[in-house]
Design an enzyme around this catalytic site. Structure first.
Site, short mmCIF file in Angstrom:
data_model
loop_
_atom_site.label_atom_id
_atom_site.label_comp_id
_atom_site.label_asym_id
_atom_site.label_seq_id
_atom_site.Cartn_x
_atom_site.Cartn_y
_atom_site.Cartn_z
N ASN A 43 0.83 -1.20 0.00
CA ASN A 43 0.00 0.00 0.00
C ASN A 43 0.87 1.25 0.00
O ASN A 43 1.97 1.28 0.57
CB ASN A 43 -1.03 -0.01 1.14
CG ASN A 43 -0.45 -0.20 2.53
OD1 ASN A 43 0.61 -0.80 2.69
ND2 ASN A 43 -1.16 0.29 3.53
N GLU A 45 0.22 5.15 0.71
CA GLU A 45 -0.73 6.18 1.16
C GLU A 45 -0.29 7.56 0.70
O GLU A 45 0.80 7.74 0.13
CB GLU A 45 -0.85 6.11 2.69
CG GLU A 45 -1.47 4.80 3.14
CD GLU A 45 -1.67 4.72 4.65
OE1 GLU A 45 -1.10 5.54 5.40
OE2 GLU A 45 -2.41 3.81 5.07
N ASN A 46 -1.17 8.53 0.94
CA ASN A 46 -0.91 9.91 0.52
C ASN A 46 -1.53 10.85 1.54
O ASN A 46 -2.57 10.51 2.13
CB ASN A 46 -1.53 10.12 -0.87
CG ASN A 46 -1.06 11.40 -1.52
OD1 ASN A 46 -1.53 12.49 -1.18
ND2 ASN A 46 -0.14 11.28 -2.44
N CYS A 54 -4.02 0.68 -2.71
CA CYS A 54 -3.92 -0.57 -1.97
C CYS A 54 -2.77 -1.44 -2.51
O CYS A 54 -2.37 -1.30 -3.67
CB CYS A 54 -5.21 -1.35 -2.08
SG CYS A 54 -6.64 -0.57 -1.32
N GLU A 56 -2.91 -4.55 -3.37
CA GLU A 56 -3.37 -5.37 -4.49
C GLU A 56 -3.25 -4.59 -5.81
O GLU A 56 -2.92 -5.14 -6.85
CB GLU A 56 -4.82 -5.80 -4.29
CG GLU A 56 -5.05 -6.65 -3.06
CD GLU A 56 -5.42 -5.83 -1.82
OE1 GLU A 56 -4.84 -4.74 -1.61
OE2 GLU A 56 -6.30 -6.29 -1.07
N CYS A 87 -10.26 -4.95 0.04
CA CYS A 87 -11.40 -4.03 0.09
C CYS A 87 -12.30 -4.27 -1.12
O CYS A 87 -11.94 -5.00 -2.05
CB CYS A 87 -10.91 -2.58 0.14
SG CYS A 87 -10.30 -1.94 -1.43
#
Ligand SMILES: [Zn+2]
Length: 137
Positions: A43, A45-46, A54, A56, A87
């Site tokens: 993953n 993030e930001n 994600c 995946e 998710c």
């Protein structure tokens, strides 16, 4: 090393490089494609939360960049007591490139905790076969 251990090690290595300073929930994913090759993602993030991606998503992108299109199985590794299942959006991303019987293995740092088919995680999915039938009309 058996096939599942190999996938677990690949996902765990990816997880160690996750960029998750906001949630502190590092996730790794590893896909075994139809050819047997392994593609990894973590993953990312930001500060603008919705922009994050994600694990995946990264693994699927790596598979596509390598010229492959078929997910045989995918393993996702997270932390904590709860199962780090994909998710909803990632279930949709996986089924774009997987038959409904493709295996989704969910692991914690200690190893695989559960196994599902993508069809079980996303029943009655709106997938490529439905898109193809619409496009023929
Ligand atoms: Zn996701």
């Amino acid at each position: 090393m058996n096939a599942i251990d190999e996938l677990f090690e690949a996902a765990s290595a990816a997880r160690r490089n996750a960029y998750a300073p906001y949630s502190r929930f590092a996730v790794g994913a590893a896909i075994r494609s139809a050819s047997g090759a392994i593609y990894r993602g973590a993953n990312v993030e930001n500060a603008s939360y919705p922009v994050g991606a994600c694990a995946e998503t990264g693994a699927i992108a790596a598979m596509i960049v390598a010229g492959e299109r078929d997910i045989a199985e995918i393993l996702i590794v997270g932390d904590g007591d709860a199962l780090a299942t994909p998710c909803g959006a990632c279930r949709q991303r996986i089924i774009e490139f997987a038959g409904k019987d493709a295996k989704v293995l969910v692991a914690g740092p200690d190893g695989v905790r559960a196994s599902f088919s993508i069809g079980a995680l996303l029943p009655e999915a709106f997938g490529p076969s439905i898109r193809a039938s619409i496009d023929r009309q």
